[in-house]
Design a protein around this motif. Structure first.
Motif, short mmCIF file in Angstrom:
data_model
loop_
_atom_site.label_atom_id
_atom_site.label_comp_id
_atom_site.label_asym_id
_atom_site.label_seq_id
_atom_site.Cartn_x
_atom_site.Cartn_y
_atom_site.Cartn_z
N ILE A 396 0.86 -1.19 0.00
CA ILE A 396 0.00 0.00 0.00
C ILE A 396 0.89 1.23 0.00
CG2 ILE A 396 -1.68 1.33 1.35
CD1 ILE A 396 -2.67 -1.33 2.50
N ARG A 397 0.54 2.20 -0.84
CA ARG A 397 1.22 3.50 -0.81
C ARG A 397 0.30 4.50 -0.12
NH1 ARG A 397 4.66 4.14 -6.46
NH2 ARG A 397 5.78 2.15 -6.23
N LEU A 398 0.81 5.06 0.95
CA LEU A 398 0.00 5.88 1.83
C LEU A 398 0.28 7.36 1.59
CD1 LEU A 398 -2.01 5.09 4.09
CD2 LEU A 398 -0.16 5.40 5.73
N THR A 399 -0.80 8.16 1.54
CA THR A 399 -0.66 9.59 1.38
C THR A 399 -1.71 10.29 2.24
OG1 THR A 399 -0.50 11.39 -0.28
CG2 THR A 399 -2.20 9.71 -0.64
N GLY A 400 -1.72 11.61 2.23
CA GLY A 400 -2.66 12.37 3.05
C GLY A 400 -2.13 12.62 4.45
N GLY A 401 -2.89 13.38 5.22
CA GLY A 401 -2.45 13.79 6.55
C GLY A 401 -2.13 12.62 7.47
N GLY A 402 -2.91 11.54 7.37
CA GLY A 402 -2.68 10.39 8.25
C GLY A 402 -1.35 9.70 8.02
N SER A 403 -0.75 9.91 6.84
CA SER A 403 0.53 9.25 6.54
C SER A 403 1.66 9.82 7.37
CB SER A 403 0.86 9.39 5.05
OG SER A 403 1.14 10.74 4.71
N HIS A 404 1.44 10.97 8.00
CA HIS A 404 2.47 11.57 8.86
C HIS A 404 2.58 10.84 10.20
CE1 HIS A 404 2.89 14.88 6.08
NE2 HIS A 404 1.62 15.20 6.20
N SER A 405 1.59 10.04 10.54
CA SER A 405 1.53 9.38 11.84
C SER A 405 2.09 7.97 11.77
CB SER A 405 0.07 9.32 12.32
OG SER A 405 -0.11 8.33 13.31
N ALA A 406 3.08 7.67 12.62
CA ALA A 406 3.65 6.33 12.68
C ALA A 406 2.60 5.30 13.11
CB ALA A 406 4.84 6.30 13.63
N VAL A 407 1.67 5.71 13.98
CA VAL A 407 0.63 4.78 14.43
C VAL A 407 -0.33 4.45 13.29
CG1 VAL A 407 -1.28 4.45 16.04
CG2 VAL A 407 0.82 5.54 16.82
N TRP A 408 -0.75 5.46 12.53
CA TRP A 408 -1.62 5.19 11.37
C TRP A 408 -0.92 4.20 10.43
CZ3 TRP A 408 -6.57 6.17 10.35
CH2 TRP A 408 -7.22 7.30 10.85
N ARG A 409 0.35 4.47 10.12
CA ARG A 409 1.08 3.63 9.15
C ARG A 409 1.16 2.19 9.62
NH1 ARG A 409 4.60 8.28 9.28
NH2 ARG A 409 6.19 7.12 10.45
N GLN A 410 1.50 1.99 10.90
CA GLN A 410 1.62 0.63 11.40
C GLN A 410 0.25 -0.05 11.47
OE1 GLN A 410 4.68 -0.95 12.04
NE2 GLN A 410 3.24 -2.68 11.92
N MET A 411 -0.76 0.72 11.86
CA MET A 411 -2.11 0.15 11.94
C MET A 411 -2.60 -0.32 10.58
SD MET A 411 -5.61 1.93 13.38
CE MET A 411 -4.88 2.25 14.99
N VAL A 412 -2.37 0.48 9.54
CA VAL A 412 -2.77 0.08 8.19
C VAL A 412 -2.04 -1.19 7.77
CG1 VAL A 412 -2.68 0.75 5.75
CG2 VAL A 412 -3.45 2.39 7.46
N ALA A 413 -0.74 -1.25 8.03
CA ALA A 413 0.03 -2.45 7.69
C ALA A 413 -0.53 -3.68 8.40
CB ALA A 413 1.50 -2.25 8.04
#
Length: 496
Positions: A396-413
């Motif tokens: 997944i390639r993540l963009t937008g404001g949520g991509s700045h958050s390490a927690v969002w990134r790990q949660m999506v993964a």
């Protein structure tokens, strides 16, 4: 030394990215916040002049020496909005936005007029979902009759900004897909869907002409002077924010899945053919490259986390630190974050719900985590439809404001069980608009620019921001996601 500017006219702000393709770096960025007028009836509106004021502010923030180097501008705009203009080009009423759910009843009226949702999909490739532009026309006819009587041009937000920049009207097929009127298989307006929206008026005559994705137009001299730009600047066709984010994340070839975490949440992928689902489980849109963009959209992403932050008096910038002591599943606290109604799942009258509260798990940190998890589960629900249709993705390639958050990134993964990559340019829509302007300008000058090769050369990933799924967390999220689906089934009848 040439600069290519991408403007992203979003719901929360206007962002500007000035890109130097020779140096392969962003020369400058700027932004300006926007207001949002919200009503208890589900209405969400902005005034078109707010966008223009914000654009002026963004350019004013650039050093004059940088402005002198600009050769082209690409505009990304929030999809589905309705900007009504009279014959002199004056805006007749506030723009109703993509997140406006006050026209839910009109969606059904339009589809009923052609024989139901299945017939709408047969005619145009999509049902008329809440927020789509089509439903805003009959609403305006009833509630703003004087504006409707004077209506001479139907524009989307990105069309209006282009009109202001150039004095010319046009629309491209990616953004046009979000009206509900475009036959996405054949890339032309569906006469039946237009007549179903208003049988007494030729709406097709009010729509801008459709142009190719690589079209360019000259900036109006007086606008160039006002912004401090050269008079020979060109404006590319531009497109909807999701279409531009696809370019900005390199999603212009098959096999890439992009996710945008902003006010709304979106998932989208490239296809070289129209990806129409008979059940309408995803939006069968065109993209802004000449291909197609199957897309999942949820209406409540950072909306939910920001609402919790506001309620509990903390900034979402503090969110990652707040969640440091929490675990996947929020100790059983579960949120269905449908604060604005919802498109995926299709619950335009839906409302947010909180389940599983106990005396020990009902904490601010768990509440914030439940909002974040609920937003991701909604996207996972849409992703499951992609997988059911045979689409396969490796990352997944993540963009937008949520991509700045390490927690969002790990949660999506962890929730999706896929690695997550983040492009260096986190504002994918603005960057994509700049790349489209570069591509279109190169082609207009006689070059045979290939967009896929251009994206591969300029869209670079930031390895320090990558995330990989952890098996234990993936299992915990899977159990909570199953609860999400069961609670979703339980509340559907309440908001039918």
């Amino acid at each position: 030394m040439s600069l290519y500017v991408g403007l992203d006219v979003g719901t929360q702000s206007v962002k500007l990215v000035a890109y130097d393709p020779d140096a392969r770096q962003v020369a400058a960025t700027s932004g300006h916040a926007l207001e949002l007028a919200a009503g208890d009836d589900g209405s969400r509106e902005q005034r078109a002049e707010w966008w223009i004021e914000a654009i002026r502010s963004c350019f004013a923030q650039l050093d004059p020496a940088l402005r002198e180097r600009v050769v082209a501008i690409g505009v990304s705009g929030q999809q589905h909005g309705f900007v009504p203009l009279d014959r002199d080009g004056n805006v007749l009423a506030p723009a109703k936005l993509w997140c406006d759910t006050s026209t839910a009843a009109e969606c059904d009226l339009i589809m009923d007029a052609v024989g139901g949702a299945a017939r709408s999909i047969e005619l145009a490739g999509n049902p008329i979902l809440v927020g789509y532009t089509a439903s805003k026309l009959p609403w305006t006819r009833i509630h703003r009759s004087q504006a409707y009587a004077q209506l001479a041009s139907i524009m989307l937000p990105h069309d209006y900004v282009n009109f202001w920049l150039t004095g010319e009207r046009w629309m491209e097929c990616g953004d046009a897909s979000g009206t509900g009127w475009l036959d996405v298989r054949n890339r032309h307006w569906s006469e039946e869907m237009l007549r179903a929206t208003d049988p007494d008026r030729d709406l097709g005559a009010l729509l801008p002409p459709l142009v190719e994705a690589d079209a360019t137009f000259p900036i109006a001299a007086h606008i160039a002077d006002a912004l401090g730009l050269p008079r020979n600047v060109r404006v590319s066709a531009g497109g909807g924010d999701n279409m531009m984010a696809a370019i900005g994340t390199g999603n212009v070839t098959q096999g890439v899945l992009s996710m945008s975490l902003g006010t709304s949440g979106t998932l989208f992928a490239y296809s070289d053919r129209a990806m129409v689902d008979d059940a309408g489980r995803w939006a069968a849109f065109c993209d802004s490259t000449g291909g197609w963009l199957p897309l999942i959209c949820t209406m409540n992403c950072t909306v939910a986390t920001e609402a919790v932050g506001k309620l509990c008096s903390f900034s979402t910038k503090e969110g990652d630190a707040l969640l440091a002591g929490t675990r996947p599943g929020a100790e059983g606290l579960l949120m269905l974050p449908f604060l604005n109604g919802e498109r995926t799942p299709n619950l335009p009258n839906g409302r947010g719900s909180l389940f599983g509260m106990t005396a020990t798990n009902f904490t601010v940190a768990n509440l914030y985590r439940a909002a974040m998890e609920g937003a991701v589960y909604s996207l996972k629900n849409g992703y499951d439809a992609f997988v059911d249709a045979g689409m396969r993705f490796e990352a997944i390639r993540l963009t937008g404001g949520g991509s700045h958050s390490a927690v969002w990134r790990q949660m999506v993964a962890d929730v999706f069980g896929l690695p997550v990559d983040v492009p260096e340019q986190a504002e994918g829509a603005a960057f994509g608009a700049a790349l489209q302007a570069l591509w279109a300008t190169t082609r207009a000058q006689g070059g045979n620019a290939d967009l896929a090769a251009l994206a591969a050369a300029h869209v670079r990933l930031e390895p320090r921001l990558s995330a990989h799924p952890h098996a234990e967390a993936t299992a915990a999220y899977a159990a909570q996601y199953a609860r999400f689906l069961s609670h979703l089934d339980a509340i559907r009848p309440l908001y039918a």
